[in-house]
Motif scaffolding. Structure first.
Motif, PDB file in Angstrom:
ATOM      1  N   ARG A 138       0.876  -1.167   0.000  1.00 21.80           N
ATOM      2  CA  ARG A 138       0.000   0.000   0.000  1.00 21.80           C
ATOM      3  C   ARG A 138       0.912   1.215   0.000  1.00 21.80           C
ATOM      4  NH1 ARG A 138      -4.047   0.220   4.793  1.00 21.80           N
ATOM      5  NH2 ARG A 138      -5.577  -0.253   3.153  1.00 21.80           N
ATOM      6  N   THR A 139       0.499   2.305  -0.685  1.00 23.27           N
ATOM      7  CA  THR A 139       1.303   3.521  -0.679  1.00 23.27           C
ATOM      8  C   THR A 139       0.481   4.689  -0.142  1.00 23.27           C
ATOM      9  OG1 THR A 139       0.691   3.703  -2.998  1.00 23.27           O
ATOM     10  CG2 THR A 139       2.915   2.953  -2.537  1.00 23.27           C
ATOM     11  N   ALA A 140       1.178   5.645   0.476  1.00 23.55           N
ATOM     12  CA  ALA A 140       0.511   6.820   1.036  1.00 23.55           C
ATOM     13  C   ALA A 140       1.276   8.070   0.616  1.00 23.55           C
ATOM     14  CB  ALA A 140       0.484   6.720   2.562  1.00 23.55           C
ATOM     15  N   ASN A 141       0.546   9.147   0.380  1.00 19.42           N
ATOM     16  CA  ASN A 141       1.169  10.439   0.073  1.00 19.42           C
ATOM     17  C   ASN A 141       1.431  11.180   1.374  1.00 19.42           C
ATOM     18  OD1 ASN A 141       1.916  12.988  -0.721  1.00 19.42           O
ATOM     19  ND2 ASN A 141       0.295  13.225  -2.264  1.00 19.42           N
ATOM     20  N   THR A 142       2.699  11.369   1.721  1.00 23.68           N
ATOM     21  CA  THR A 142       3.041  12.042   2.984  1.00 23.68           C
ATOM     22  C   THR A 142       3.438  13.507   2.753  1.00 23.68           C
ATOM     23  OG1 THR A 142       5.311  11.230   2.764  1.00 23.68           O
ATOM     24  CG2 THR A 142       3.787   9.900   4.100  1.00 23.68           C
ATOM     25  N   GLY A 143       3.293  13.998   1.531  1.00 23.93           N
ATOM     26  CA  GLY A 143       3.698  15.374   1.224  1.00 23.93           C
ATOM     27  C   GLY A 143       2.514  16.291   0.940  1.00 23.93           C
ATOM     28  N   ASP A 144       2.827  17.468   0.421  1.00 18.50           N
ATOM     29  CA  ASP A 144       1.799  18.487   0.158  1.00 18.50           C
ATOM     30  C   ASP A 144       1.423  18.588  -1.322  1.00 18.50           C
ATOM     31  OD1 ASP A 144       1.969  19.164   2.842  1.00 18.50           O
ATOM     32  OD2 ASP A 144       3.593  20.600   2.464  1.00 18.50           O
ATOM     33  N   VAL A 145       2.101  17.804  -2.159  1.00 17.21           N
ATOM     34  CA  VAL A 145       1.814  17.840  -3.603  1.00 17.21           C
ATOM     35  C   VAL A 145       1.506  16.412  -4.067  1.00 17.21           C
ATOM     36  CG1 VAL A 145       3.300  19.844  -4.014  1.00 17.21           C
ATOM     37  CG2 VAL A 145       4.274  17.539  -4.189  1.00 17.21           C
ATOM     38  N   ASP A 146       1.103  16.269  -5.348  1.00 19.17           N
ATOM     39  CA  ASP A 146       0.828  14.931  -5.872  1.00 19.17           C
ATOM     40  C   ASP A 146       2.044  14.021  -5.657  1.00 19.17           C
ATOM     41  OD1 ASP A 146      -1.588  15.895  -6.769  1.00 19.17           O
ATOM     42  OD2 ASP A 146      -1.162  15.585  -8.906  1.00 19.17           O
ATOM     43  N   PHE A 147       1.776  12.793  -5.288  1.00 16.41           N
ATOM     44  CA  PHE A 147       2.830  11.782  -5.137  1.00 16.41           C
ATOM     45  C   PHE A 147       2.650  10.790  -6.293  1.00 16.41           C
ATOM     46  CE2 PHE A 147       3.640   7.523  -2.978  1.00 16.41           C
ATOM     47  CZ  PHE A 147       5.002   7.539  -3.262  1.00 16.41           C
ATOM     48  N   ILE A 148       3.702  10.669  -7.124  1.00 14.85           N
ATOM     49  CA  ILE A 148       3.573   9.882  -8.364  1.00 14.85           C
ATOM     50  C   ILE A 148       4.654   8.797  -8.412  1.00 14.85           C
ATOM     51  CG2 ILE A 148       3.564  10.009 -10.892  1.00 14.85           C
ATOM     52  CD1 ILE A 148       2.794  13.008 -10.568  1.00 14.85           C
ATOM     53  N   PHE A 149       4.229   7.561  -8.679  1.00 13.58           N
ATOM     54  CA  PHE A 149       5.214   6.481  -8.842  1.00 13.58           C
ATOM     55  C   PHE A 149       4.755   5.542  -9.948  1.00 13.58           C
ATOM     56  CE2 PHE A 149       2.863   2.969  -6.882  1.00 13.58           C
ATOM     57  CZ  PHE A 149       1.948   3.641  -6.093  1.00 13.58           C
ATOM     58  N   SER A 150       5.729   4.834 -10.524  1.00  8.72           N
ATOM     59  CA  SER A 150       5.370   3.846 -11.536  1.00  8.72           C
ATOM     60  C   SER A 150       5.634   2.441 -10.991  1.00  8.72           C
ATOM     61  CB  SER A 150       6.126   4.096 -12.843  1.00  8.72           C
ATOM     62  OG  SER A 150       7.501   4.072 -12.615  1.00  8.72           O
ATOM     63  N   ALA A 151       5.011   1.465 -11.629  1.00  5.10           N
ATOM     64  CA  ALA A 151       5.059   0.086 -11.137  1.00  5.10           C
ATOM     65  C   ALA A 151       5.116  -0.885 -12.311  1.00  5.10           C
ATOM     66  CB  ALA A 151       3.806  -0.204 -10.305  1.00  5.10           C
ATOM     67  N   VAL A 152       5.802  -1.998 -12.106  1.00  2.00           N
ATOM     68  CA  VAL A 152       5.808  -3.088 -13.081  1.00  2.00           C
ATOM     69  C   VAL A 152       5.500  -4.387 -12.336  1.00  2.00           C
ATOM     70  CG1 VAL A 152       7.152  -4.385 -14.777  1.00  2.00           C
ATOM     71  CG2 VAL A 152       7.550  -1.933 -14.510  1.00  2.00           C
ATOM     72  N   TRP A 153       4.498  -5.114 -12.833  1.00  2.00           N
ATOM     73  CA  TRP A 153       4.100  -6.350 -12.156  1.00  2.00           C
ATOM     74  C   TRP A 153       3.682  -7.418 -13.182  1.00  2.00           C
ATOM     75  CZ3 TRP A 153       1.142  -2.022 -12.705  1.00  2.00           C
ATOM     76  CH2 TRP A 153      -0.191  -2.158 -13.089  1.00  2.00           C
ATOM     77  N   PRO A 154       3.757  -8.692 -12.770  1.00  2.00           N
ATOM     78  CA  PRO A 154       3.416  -9.772 -13.696  1.00  2.00           C
ATOM     79  C   PRO A 154       1.938  -9.734 -14.083  1.00  2.00           C
ATOM     80  CG  PRO A 154       4.633 -10.604 -11.796  1.00  2.00           C
ATOM     81  CD  PRO A 154       4.226  -9.200 -11.467  1.00  2.00           C
ATOM     82  N   ALA A 155       1.665  -9.984 -15.365  1.00  2.00           N
ATOM     83  CA  ALA A 155       0.293  -9.887 -15.872  1.00  2.00           C
ATOM     84  C   ALA A 155      -0.643 -10.932 -15.277  1.00  2.00           C
ATOM     85  CB  ALA A 155       0.307 -10.012 -17.398  1.00  2.00           C
ATOM     86  N   ASP A 156      -0.076 -11.980 -14.693  1.00  2.00           N
ATOM     87  CA  ASP A 156      -0.937 -12.998 -14.076  1.00  2.00           C
ATOM     88  C   ASP A 156      -1.009 -12.850 -12.551  1.00  2.00           C
ATOM     89  OD1 ASP A 156       1.593 -13.820 -13.385  1.00  2.00           O
ATOM     90  OD2 ASP A 156       1.339 -15.910 -14.020  1.00  2.00           O
ATOM     91  N   ALA A 157      -0.465 -11.746 -12.010  1.00  2.00           N
ATOM     92  CA  ALA A 157      -0.433 -11.589 -10.543  1.00  2.00           C
ATOM     93  C   ALA A 157      -1.847 -11.494  -9.957  1.00  2.00           C
ATOM     94  CB  ALA A 157       0.382 -10.354 -10.154  1.00  2.00           C
ATOM     95  N   GLY A 158      -2.692 -10.673 -10.564  1.00  2.00           N
ATOM     96  CA  GLY A 158      -4.038 -10.444 -10.022  1.00  2.00           C
ATOM     97  C   GLY A 158      -3.971  -9.634  -8.736  1.00  2.00           C
ATOM     98  N   HIS A 159      -5.121  -9.086  -8.314  1.00  2.00           N
ATOM     99  CA  HIS A 159      -5.175  -8.254  -7.107  1.00  2.00           C
ATOM    100  C   HIS A 159      -6.169  -8.825  -6.123  1.00  2.00           C
ATOM    101  CE1 HIS A 159      -3.648  -5.255 -10.122  1.00  2.00           C
ATOM    102  NE2 HIS A 159      -2.770  -5.143  -9.157  1.00  2.00           N
ATOM    103  N   ASP A 160      -5.698  -9.187  -4.945  1.00  2.00           N
ATOM    104  CA  ASP A 160      -6.589  -9.635  -3.871  1.00  2.00           C
ATOM    105  C   ASP A 160      -6.816  -8.446  -2.932  1.00  2.00           C
ATOM    106  OD1 ASP A 160      -7.826 -10.626  -1.629  1.00  2.00           O
ATOM    107  OD2 ASP A 160      -6.166 -11.928  -1.025  1.00  2.00           O
TER     108      ASP A 160
END
Ligand code: PAN
Ligand code: ZN
Length: 186
Positions: A138-160
């Motif tokens: 899980r990610t949280a924005n701890t600053g005063d402006v937009d918090f932006i990050f990119s991610a790469v994950w396996p296409a078969d991972a799925g989200h629980d």
């Protein structure tokens, strides 16, 4: 003859342009189960956007060996003293790992293993984070402006999402004396 193909995708760092892009907005009304302070939650505008995800899905969901790429933007804000954050999830196939890369702003990555041990990593522009298998994130924005990050994950991972919606993380990230602090959930 040389064949030169143009890429199907272009990233400005903050946004993705091209085909096969999925855009998701998560608003206050979509995040009822995740924030601890229910009174503060109820007082917020239900339509307010907390975060957005643009994902590049070049192969069908669940493709073994495929990869997905996404950019998440979390808005600045708090619910009570808890920072705006993502729902958080385990991957449905538990042994699928992931990499996060911070683009801009500042935040925190919460990581919880299956024994419910939770720790956090600070995310600052350029920082790279390896999310091991069997680890909720899980990610949280701890600053005063937009918090932006990119991610790469396996296409078969799925989200629980369900496990986190029902049991949460064992710790929450709150603003204490202006500082992000990880505390046990009461
Ligand atoms: C990320 C997340 C994204 C939004 O792309 O999906 O940051 O968080 P939630 O999915 O928890 O709402 C990722 O971890 N993909 O696997
Ligand atoms: Zn993930």
């Amino acid at each position: 003859m040389n064949l030169i193909a143009t890429p199907s995708l272009f990233s400005t760092g903050q946004h993705l342009q091209g085909k096969e892009i999925e855009r998701i907005s998560r608003r206050i009304k979509d995040l009822e189960s995740i924030f601890s302070d229910k009174k503060a939650y109820a007082a917020l505008d239900a339509e307010r956007v907390v975060y957005e995800v643009e994902s590049y899905l070049p192969v069908p969901n669940n493709t073994e060996g495929g990869l997905f790429y996404g950019i998440t933007t979390i808005k600045p804000g708090t619910v009570g003293n808890e920072y705006f954050m993502t729902k958080g999830h385990f991957h449905s196939i538990r042994n699928r790992a992931e990499i996060y890369f911070t683009v801009s702003g500042e935040g925190m990555l919460l990581l919880m293993d299956e024994k419910r041990q939770t720790r956090a990593e600070k995310m600052t522009p350029g920082s790279v984070h390896y999310i091991h298998a069997n680890t909720a994130h899980r990610t949280a924005n701890t600053g005063d402006v937009d918090f932006i990050f990119s991610a790469v994950w396996p296409a078969d991972a799925g989200h629980d999402y369900d496990t986190i919606a029902r049991h949460g993380f064992s710790k929450i990230l709150v603003k204490q004396n202006g500082t992000p602090t990880l505390i046990d959930r009461s």
